[in-house]
Design a protein around this motif. Structure first.
Motif, mmCIF file in Angstrom:
data_model
loop_
_atom_site.group_PDB
_atom_site.id
_atom_site.type_symbol
_atom_site.label_atom_id
_atom_site.label_comp_id
_atom_site.label_asym_id
_atom_site.label_seq_id
_atom_site.Cartn_x
_atom_site.Cartn_y
_atom_site.Cartn_z
ATOM 1 N N PRO A 11 -6.631 -10.030 5.700
ATOM 2 C CA PRO A 11 -5.713 -9.684 6.800
ATOM 3 C C PRO A 11 -6.488 -9.355 8.076
ATOM 4 N N ARG A 12 -5.816 -9.483 9.189
ATOM 5 C CA ARG A 12 -6.433 -9.110 10.464
ATOM 6 C C ARG A 12 -6.716 -7.619 10.476
ATOM 7 N N ARG A 13 -7.626 -7.228 11.313
ATOM 8 C CA ARG A 13 -8.089 -5.842 11.375
ATOM 9 C C ARG A 13 -6.938 -4.837 11.512
ATOM 10 N N GLY A 14 -5.989 -5.065 12.368
ATOM 11 C CA GLY A 14 -4.908 -4.107 12.597
ATOM 12 C C GLY A 14 -3.695 -4.275 11.707
ATOM 13 N N ASP A 15 -3.747 -5.187 10.759
ATOM 14 C CA ASP A 15 -2.611 -5.465 9.880
ATOM 15 C C ASP A 15 -2.611 -4.487 8.708
ATOM 16 N N ASP A 16 -2.153 -3.266 8.962
ATOM 17 C CA ASP A 16 -2.175 -2.227 7.925
ATOM 18 C C ASP A 16 -1.359 -2.612 6.694
ATOM 19 N N ALA A 17 -0.194 -3.215 6.911
ATOM 20 C CA ALA A 17 0.645 -3.620 5.775
ATOM 21 C C ALA A 17 -0.054 -4.702 4.956
ATOM 22 N N GLY A 18 -0.698 -5.639 5.633
ATOM 23 C CA GLY A 18 -1.435 -6.693 4.930
ATOM 24 C C GLY A 18 -2.556 -6.129 4.081
ATOM 25 N N ARG A 20 -2.580 -3.082 2.805
ATOM 26 C CA ARG A 20 -1.961 -2.385 1.664
ATOM 27 C C ARG A 20 -1.585 -3.379 0.567
ATOM 28 N N VAL A 21 -1.025 -4.520 0.976
ATOM 29 C CA VAL A 21 -0.673 -5.556 0.000
ATOM 30 C C VAL A 21 -1.931 -6.012 -0.733
ATOM 31 N N LEU A 22 -2.974 -6.328 0.018
ATOM 32 C CA LEU A 22 -4.222 -6.791 -0.593
ATOM 33 C C LEU A 22 -4.804 -5.739 -1.533
ATOM 34 N N GLY A 23 -4.799 -4.489 -1.121
ATOM 35 C CA GLY A 23 -5.308 -3.420 -1.974
ATOM 36 C C GLY A 23 -4.528 -3.303 -3.271
ATOM 37 N N THR A 24 -3.216 -3.420 -3.180
ATOM 38 C CA THR A 24 -2.368 -3.359 -4.381
ATOM 39 C C THR A 24 -2.696 -4.507 -5.325
ATOM 40 N N LEU A 25 -2.844 -5.702 -4.774
ATOM 41 C CA LEU A 25 -3.167 -6.866 -5.601
ATOM 42 C C LEU A 25 -4.510 -6.698 -6.299
ATOM 43 N N THR A 46 4.007 -9.436 1.702
ATOM 44 C CA THR A 46 4.637 -8.265 2.316
ATOM 45 C C THR A 46 4.785 -7.148 1.289
ATOM 46 N N MET A 47 4.895 -5.926 1.778
ATOM 47 C CA MET A 47 5.107 -4.800 0.871
ATOM 48 C C MET A 47 6.465 -4.894 0.189
ATOM 49 N N ALA A 48 7.444 -5.501 0.833
ATOM 50 C CA ALA A 48 8.756 -5.672 0.191
ATOM 51 C C ALA A 48 8.613 -6.569 -1.046
ATOM 52 N N GLN A 49 7.849 -7.648 -0.922
ATOM 53 C CA GLN A 49 7.617 -8.528 -2.071
ATOM 54 C C GLN A 49 6.864 -7.793 -3.167
ATOM 55 N N VAL A 50 5.896 -6.979 -2.790
ATOM 56 C CA VAL A 50 5.135 -6.195 -3.766
ATOM 57 C C VAL A 50 6.062 -5.213 -4.474
ATOM 58 N N ARG A 51 6.854 -4.463 -3.705
ATOM 59 C CA ARG A 51 7.747 -3.446 -4.292
ATOM 60 C C ARG A 51 8.739 -4.054 -5.274
ATOM 61 N N GLU A 52 9.341 -5.190 -4.924
ATOM 62 C CA GLU A 52 10.328 -5.764 -5.834
ATOM 63 C C GLU A 52 9.666 -6.269 -7.124
ATOM 64 N N ARG A 53 8.442 -6.751 -7.046
ATOM 65 C CA ARG A 53 7.749 -7.205 -8.244
ATOM 66 C C ARG A 53 7.248 -6.042 -9.093
ATOM 67 N N LEU A 54 6.825 -4.955 -8.451
ATOM 68 C CA LEU A 54 6.433 -3.761 -9.212
ATOM 69 C C LEU A 54 7.644 -3.173 -9.935
#
Length: 89
Positions: A11-18, A20-25, A46-54
């Motif tokens: 993810p780009r440097r300022g893409d905090d959500a990106g 978080r997604v990468l860290g979760t994966l 996206t975190m929404a995609q992560v949350r629904e799969r978790l």
């Protein structure tokens, strides 16, 4: 240090959500190693995609890494595997 794979798109440097997604994966053991020529397969962006799969993983007992790599959240727990939605079944 984690071997995330050669197909990782950072993810780009300022893409905090990106990030978080990468860290979760990565914490779940999901990597970005190519399975040949078509890349590592689908990964949530996206975190929404992560949350629904978790949530689906918790509800069905499917391993988190498998749930996180399943394209269609409705397929999680049906015994069809993470790439089923890509291949049609």
């Amino acid at each position: 240090m984690i071997d995330a794979g050669s197909d990782l798109e950072v993810p780009r440097r300022g893409d905090d959500a990106g990030w978080r997604v990468l860290g979760t994966l990565l914490r779940a053991g999901v990597t970005f190693h190519s399975t040949c020529c078509d890349g590592p397969g689908w990964r949530p962006r996206t975190m929404a995609q992560v949350r629904e799969r978790l949530a689906a993983a918790e509800r069905t007992g499917v391993p988190v890494a498998e749930a996180l790599t399943t394209v269609d959240v409705d397929e999680i727990g049906r015994g069809s595997g993470p790439r089923a939605a890509l291949s049609g079944g």
